[in-house]
Design a protein around this motif. Structure first.
Motif, mmCIF file in Angstrom:
data_model
loop_
_atom_site.group_PDB
_atom_site.id
_atom_site.type_symbol
_atom_site.label_atom_id
_atom_site.label_comp_id
_atom_site.label_asym_id
_atom_site.label_seq_id
_atom_site.Cartn_x
_atom_site.Cartn_y
_atom_site.Cartn_z
ATOM 1 N N UNK A 52 0.890 -1.195 0.125
ATOM 2 C CA UNK A 52 -0.222 0.162 -0.084
ATOM 3 C C UNK A 52 0.760 1.242 -0.016
ATOM 4 N N UNK B 46 1.836 -10.039 -4.428
ATOM 5 C CA UNK B 46 0.663 -9.732 -3.677
ATOM 6 C C UNK B 46 -0.346 -10.988 -3.393
ATOM 7 N N UNK C 111 -11.290 -2.833 5.565
ATOM 8 C CA UNK C 111 -11.542 -2.170 4.158
ATOM 9 C C UNK C 111 -12.859 -2.834 3.809
ATOM 10 N N UNK C 112 -14.007 -2.417 4.389
ATOM 11 C CA UNK C 112 -15.338 -3.020 3.840
ATOM 12 C C UNK C 112 -16.150 -2.054 3.243
ATOM 13 N N UNK D 30 -22.371 -1.405 1.682
ATOM 14 C CA UNK D 30 -23.540 -1.704 1.085
ATOM 15 C C UNK D 30 -23.804 -3.076 0.525
ATOM 16 N N UNK E 203 -11.049 -10.837 -6.558
ATOM 17 C CA UNK E 203 -9.875 -10.283 -6.654
ATOM 18 C C UNK E 203 -8.641 -11.027 -6.516
ATOM 19 N N UNK F 11 -22.655 -1.787 -6.903
ATOM 20 C CA UNK F 11 -22.610 -0.872 -6.121
ATOM 21 C C UNK F 11 -23.554 0.508 -6.530
ATOM 22 N N UNK G 261 -13.538 5.327 -1.973
ATOM 23 C CA UNK G 261 -12.829 4.350 -1.569
ATOM 24 C C UNK G 261 -11.351 4.486 -0.723
ATOM 25 N N UNK H 78 -13.084 5.704 2.659
ATOM 26 C CA UNK H 78 -13.488 4.744 3.565
ATOM 27 C C UNK H 78 -12.443 3.527 3.726
ATOM 28 N N UNK H 79 -11.002 3.711 3.328
ATOM 29 C CA UNK H 79 -9.940 2.983 3.348
ATOM 30 C C UNK H 79 -10.106 1.571 2.695
ATOM 31 N N UNK H 80 -11.014 1.529 1.709
ATOM 32 C CA UNK H 80 -11.108 0.342 0.966
ATOM 33 C C UNK H 80 -10.077 0.296 0.094
ATOM 34 N N UNK I 58 -7.088 -0.087 0.139
ATOM 35 C CA UNK I 58 -6.115 -0.914 0.559
ATOM 36 C C UNK I 58 -6.253 -2.401 0.069
ATOM 37 N N UNK I 59 -7.807 -2.579 0.252
ATOM 38 C CA UNK I 59 -8.035 -4.036 -0.380
ATOM 39 C C UNK I 59 -7.722 -4.161 -1.865
ATOM 40 N N UNK I 60 -7.742 -3.056 -2.522
ATOM 41 C CA UNK I 60 -7.318 -3.235 -4.213
ATOM 42 C C UNK I 60 -5.957 -3.249 -4.321
ATOM 43 N N UNK I 61 -5.200 -2.463 -3.512
ATOM 44 C CA UNK I 61 -3.630 -2.355 -3.247
ATOM 45 C C UNK I 61 -3.206 -3.600 -2.887
#
Lengths: 324, 246
Positions: A68, A91, A102-103, A106, A119, B12, B88, B91-93, B95-98
């Motif tokens: 990150x 990764x 990281x949620x 919705x 992912x 979404x 994103x 809401x710190x999401x 980092x999920x992708x990173x």
């Protein structure tokens, strides 16, 4: 006291098992050097506790290892893949639970975990199985159909944990995983971490000290961006070895009488019934004191070795370094 | 992998009321404009009959509808793109992708594709309006098609700008207003006076108008494609810089 070198110089034979290898990593934010020349490694089947006071660089280090954040200098190798040269391969071998979960609020738990599985390139057919396995190990089986937004903080934390282990990566990075959990969940999570530690390499960042003693094989303490301790839990016991005893008598003898015992360096009386007995490492006078006490009828009613707790060690290491 | 991200983005959108509201509002406004264009055409009809090379119903109604649609969508697109990255990040999401095995390009293209699929749905609904005229008259099919292609290219450009600006901030509101500002500026560039200066050439509007007249000039299409590619590349670079910056 801080013998880092033995841990850091891994021989080629050991390299096969090394999952994460961090070499001379530095990172600055403007003028602040958050992490300075950090080097360490994690092997398979090891849970590494990463300790440090607030602002010591724990989260920065976690972010660098998880891709990150880019390091200014140094390299990170995950499961044999350089994080910068082969980011995808590196990764893929990595599960990361950030400090803030990281949620996508919705989505339902199942939808979210399916997305995370996709992912992480889990084949479509195996996604459901992976999702159910992750849910089972984090205790989420009953909430699969619920919206993440409607879950309590503890459950959300567990969903985030499930996300990190869904593709059963060799390396799992957990940044304060037990925040917001109730005591029972904390115990379950620690059990899960121990379980994961059997076939994965786990990095556990925390500032809850008992957590480290409960679930880690090795402890690292970081302060001001540098490692100040890198030690196995067993090795840690040496640091925490008792060098003094507190003894209480109904009819206390003169301190001089105890000072004559072999190995005892000093005896201090608190003026009441308690005596503080300091001794050399390796020579514990406990037995001798008990023998003398019964012989002379001193009325011994309490004898306690004064261990250095991990907390004291932590305070000692982090404060001594910050003064220099 | 791109499709995974695009699918989630689309899902979404439809899980929040925003997508539905946008579809409804755009449809109502354009339907009203469509009707008023038809009414205008009916008023003009007697005079048009007297002209030798009178513009047809396609140019007068459909062309004007697509021109209005461009303005309405210029207002709406920033609302769709504002949350793409900024939300994103907030809401710190991100980092999920990173920390997933994804390249920055895949993240950006996935997000881009998600919004483009949504806009294709919107475009389809808009296209239904002129096509309904087929029940009472004949249309110049080529002109309608060229108008739709033009509108699609224009939207592709809008979204690329919106996506890039969304990577710059963590406040969706800031992204929305900035995107709107930038788009409007690109729209107005041809007001700078002289016809053939560089600024006028960069204007989004100048490259859109030929499509509405039924002129498919590949130079105009290439302009939009370059525009899109440029902003997507900038977005990828910006996202990459996220890891370098603090």
């Amino acid at each position: 006291m801080l013998d880092q070198s033995t841990e850091l110089q891994s021989s080629p034979a050991q390299n096969a098992d090394v999952l994460v290898d961090v070499k001379d990593v530095s990172r600055s934010y403007g003028n602040i050097r958050a992490v300075k020349n950090l080097s360490f490694s994690i092997r398979k089947g090891e849970v590494l506790g990463f300790l440090g006071p607030n602002g010591a660089g724990k989260t920065t280090t976690m972010q660098i290892i998880s891709g990150n954040l880019a390091a200014d200098e140094g390299s990170v190798t995950i499961a044999g893949h350089d994080l910068l040269q082969q980011p995808k391969a590196a990764k893929a071998a990595l599960g990361y639970l950030p400090e803030q979960p990281p949620l996508y609020r919705e989505l339902t738990v199942n939808e979210y975990l399916d997305y995370c599985a996709a992912l992480n390139r889990i084949a479509r057919k195996q996604r459901k199985e992976a999702r159910e396995r992750a849910k089972e190990s984090t205790g989420l089986l009953d909430v699969g159909g619920r919206l993440i937004a409607n879950l309590s903080k503890g459950f959300q934390q567990r969903v985030a944990l499930a996300q990190a282990i869904i593709h059963s990566p060799p390396v799992i990075i957990l940044d304060e995983p037990t925040i917001g959990l109730d005591p029972i969940q904390i115990r379950e999570t620690r059990g899960l971490i121990r379980e994961l530690g059997k076939d994965h390499g786990v990095i556990l960042s925390t500032h809850i000290l008992p957590e480290v003693q409960a679930s880690c094989d090795r402890v690292q303490i970081i302060n001001n961006g540098s490692l100040v301790l890198n030690e196995t839990i067993d090795g840690l016991a040496k640091h925490m070895r008792s060098l003094s005893l507190t003894v209480a008598f109904r009819r206390p003898p003169a301190p001089a009488q105890l000072e004559q015992l072999p190995g005892v360096t000093a005896v201090q009386s608190d003026g009441n019934q308690h005596l503080q007995v300091l001794h050399h490492p390796g020579s514990d006078p406990t037995e001798e004191i008990v023998r003398l006490a019964t012989q002379h009828d001193w009325g011994l009613y309490e004898i306690q070795p004064l261990g250095v707790s991990l907390e004291e060690l932590f305070v000692e290491l982090t404060s001594e370094k910050s003064q220099t | 992998m791109i499709f995974t991200i695009a699918w989630r983005e689309l899902k979404g959108l439809f899980l929040s009321p925003l997508a539905w509201a946008i579809l409804a509002v755009v449809q109502v406004i354009l339907a009203f404009l469509f009707l008023s264009h038809i009414e205008g055409y009916l008023l003009l009809q007697p005079q048009l009959a007297a002209l030798r090379h009178a513009p047809g119903v396609t140019e007068l109604v459909v062309g004007r509808l697509f021109a209005s649609a461009a303005i309405v969508l210029l207002l709406v697109t920033p609302l769709l793109t504002m949350r793409l990255i900024s939300e994103e990040r907030r809401s710190r999401t991100l980092s999920l992708l990173f920390s997933a095995p994804l390249s920055m390009t895949e993240i950006i293209l996935g997000k881009y594709l998600g919004i483009m699929v949504f806009l294709t749905v919107l475009l389809f609904l808009i296209a239904l309006m002129p096509l309904s005229l087929l029940m009472v008259t004949s249309l110049d099919g080529g002109m309608v098609a060229s108008g739709l292609v033009g509108l699609a290219l224009l939207l592709a450009a809008f979204v690329a700008v919106g996506l890039f600006i969304s990577t710059l901030t963590q406040y969706p509101g800031v992204a929305a207003i900035s995107t709107f500002g930038v788009l409007l500026l690109f729209w107005l560039l041809d007001w700078s006076g002289k016809e053939d200066n560089l600024l006028a050439y960069l204007s989004l509007l100048n490259h859109y108008e030929p499509f509405l007249r039924g002129v498919f000039d590949s130079a105009n299409a290439v302009y939009y494609l370059l525009f899109v590619v440029a902003f997507l590349v900038l977005s990828v670079r910006r996202l990459d810089a996220d890891r370098l910056g603090g």
